[in-house]
Design a protein around this motif. Structure first.
Motif, mmCIF file in Angstrom:
data_model
loop_
_atom_site.group_PDB
_atom_site.id
_atom_site.type_symbol
_atom_site.label_atom_id
_atom_site.label_comp_id
_atom_site.label_asym_id
_atom_site.label_seq_id
_atom_site.Cartn_x
_atom_site.Cartn_y
_atom_site.Cartn_z
ATOM 1 N N ARG A 1 1.676 8.688 2.653
ATOM 2 C CA ARG A 1 2.178 9.645 2.389
ATOM 3 C C ARG A 1 3.281 10.307 4.134
ATOM 4 N NH1 ARG A 1 -0.834 14.145 1.852
ATOM 5 N NH2 ARG A 1 -2.563 13.366 2.182
ATOM 6 N N ILE B 1 -5.336 8.768 -0.976
ATOM 7 C CA ILE B 1 -3.636 7.944 -0.143
ATOM 8 C C ILE B 1 -3.778 8.759 1.237
ATOM 9 C CG2 ILE B 1 -0.956 7.819 0.553
ATOM 10 C CD1 ILE B 1 -1.297 8.346 -2.983
ATOM 11 N N LEU C 1 6.006 10.307 -0.314
ATOM 12 C CA LEU C 1 5.286 8.816 -1.068
ATOM 13 C C LEU C 1 6.011 7.618 -1.078
ATOM 14 C CD1 LEU C 1 2.742 8.895 -1.988
ATOM 15 C CD2 LEU C 1 3.041 8.825 -4.306
ATOM 16 N N ARG D 1 1.131 -1.057 -0.061
ATOM 17 C CA ARG D 1 0.297 0.244 -0.214
ATOM 18 C C ARG D 1 0.660 1.136 -0.118
ATOM 19 N NH1 ARG D 1 -2.642 0.074 5.854
ATOM 20 N NH2 ARG D 1 -3.334 2.023 4.477
ATOM 21 N N TRP D 2 0.492 2.169 0.028
ATOM 22 C CA TRP D 2 1.097 3.777 -0.713
ATOM 23 C C TRP D 2 0.590 4.398 0.727
ATOM 24 C CZ3 TRP D 2 5.131 4.458 -4.014
ATOM 25 C CH2 TRP D 2 5.509 3.856 -4.628
ATOM 26 N N ASP E 1 -7.779 0.314 -0.654
ATOM 27 C CA ASP E 1 -8.000 0.220 -2.052
ATOM 28 C C ASP E 1 -9.175 -0.636 -2.755
ATOM 29 O OD1 ASP E 1 -5.801 1.605 -1.434
ATOM 30 O OD2 ASP E 1 -4.305 -0.408 -1.959
ATOM 31 N N ASP F 1 -9.605 6.832 -8.111
ATOM 32 C CA ASP F 1 -8.559 7.563 -8.767
ATOM 33 C C ASP F 1 -7.981 6.915 -6.601
ATOM 34 O OD1 ASP F 1 -5.400 7.081 -9.001
ATOM 35 O OD2 ASP F 1 -5.838 9.275 -9.670
ATOM 36 N N ARG F 2 -6.786 5.961 -6.360
ATOM 37 C CA ARG F 2 -6.638 5.662 -5.384
ATOM 38 C C ARG F 2 -5.195 6.148 -4.988
ATOM 39 N NH1 ARG F 2 -3.886 -0.632 -5.810
ATOM 40 N NH2 ARG F 2 -6.083 -2.113 -5.944
ATOM 41 N N ASP F 3 -4.957 7.039 -6.094
ATOM 42 C CA ASP F 3 -3.721 8.270 -5.889
ATOM 43 C C ASP F 3 -4.433 9.347 -5.358
ATOM 44 O OD1 ASP F 3 -1.421 6.280 -6.741
ATOM 45 O OD2 ASP F 3 -2.367 7.825 -8.742
ATOM 46 N N THR F 4 -5.181 9.547 -5.546
ATOM 47 C CA THR F 4 -6.201 10.515 -4.307
ATOM 48 C C THR F 4 -6.283 11.075 -3.781
ATOM 49 O OG1 THR F 4 -7.850 10.893 -6.840
ATOM 50 C CG2 THR F 4 -8.031 12.304 -4.936
ATOM 51 N N GLU G 1 5.974 3.003 -1.128
ATOM 52 C CA GLU G 1 4.988 1.697 -1.008
ATOM 53 C C GLU G 1 5.660 1.410 0.305
ATOM 54 O OE1 GLU G 1 4.240 -1.236 -3.898
ATOM 55 O OE2 GLU G 1 6.153 -0.446 -4.485
#
Length: 219
Positions: free
Chosen positions: A130, A205, A141, A127-128, A191, A200-203, A143
């Motif tokens: 921040r 984190i 960022l 998982r990611w 996720d 979007d997962r990146d939004t 992982e």
């Protein structure tokens, strides 16, 4: 209890993939991560190394029977004998299909059972996160493995901030237990839900905030 002293290290697939040369060759299979560099050095020049070197840095679980944790086998229709299933070709420690004078049956522990090559475990779910330094406003960022404790995540982060131990780690205003995982600390992993919703997962984190120990007034 400090679980970081007794636990086996976890690796992400991308970390395994980075070791993809003949002098630095890792593979993963059935949840384990093996460093086969010593094996390659020992059998340098042997054509039976080719299937292994071709898969450097990748997961080779398809080679193995998950029940026996041994190389997959099949019955040879021509000889009716049980043989190892090696569609990429024979590799080190797998016997030939028939009797041969140049084959030594006493190979000892085959490499896939030899734990001296094991360097850790492959994460079942990465998982990611921040990591935000509230003192400098720097953000990283990263992982990580879902199985890792916060202390193990801190170890990953030290290459970005060698003074990371001088900070208090927080999420949503709460001080994190460094001996527990992200999930155990209440840092959700959304996720699967995000994928189901088509978001979007990146939004989304999650952010872990680092507060310098002389300034704990925020958050």
């Amino acid at each position: 209890m400090d679980r970081t002293r007794t636990r086996t290290r976890y690796f992400t697939p991308s970390e395994v993939a980075a070791h993809n040369t003949t002098s630095d060759l890792w593979v993963s299979f059935l949840g384990k991560v093996f460093d086969l560099s010593p094996l390659v050095a020992c059998f340098q020049g042997d054509p039976l190394l080719l299937p292994i070197t071709e898969c450097a840095g990748s997961d080779i679980s398809s080679w193995f029977d998950p029940r026996t944790r041994d190389i997959r086998r099949f019955v040879d229709p021509q000889t009716n004998c049980i043989r190892y299933y090696t569609p990429r070709g024979r590799f080190i420690h797998t016997p030939p299909s028939g009797p041969r004078s140049d084959w030594d049956n006493d190979v000892g522990e085959p490499w896939w059972r030899n734990l001296q090559y094991q360097v850790g475990l492959l994460s079942e779910k990465t998982r990611w996160i921040r990591i935000v330094n509230t003192l400098t406003s720097q953000e990283q960022l990263q992982e990580v493995c879902s199985e890792e404790t916060m202390e193990e995540i801190l170890q990953r982060y030290l290459c970005y901030n060698s003074h990371a131990r001088s900070y208090t780690w927080k999420f949503d205003g709460a001080i994190l237990d460094m001996s527990a995982t992200l999930m155990e600390n209440g840092v959700p992993d959304d996720d699967q839900e995000l994928d189901q919703l088509g978001l979007d997962r990146d939004t989304f984190i999650p952010a872990v905030l680092l507060h310098f120990n002389d300034d704990l007034t925020e958050g």
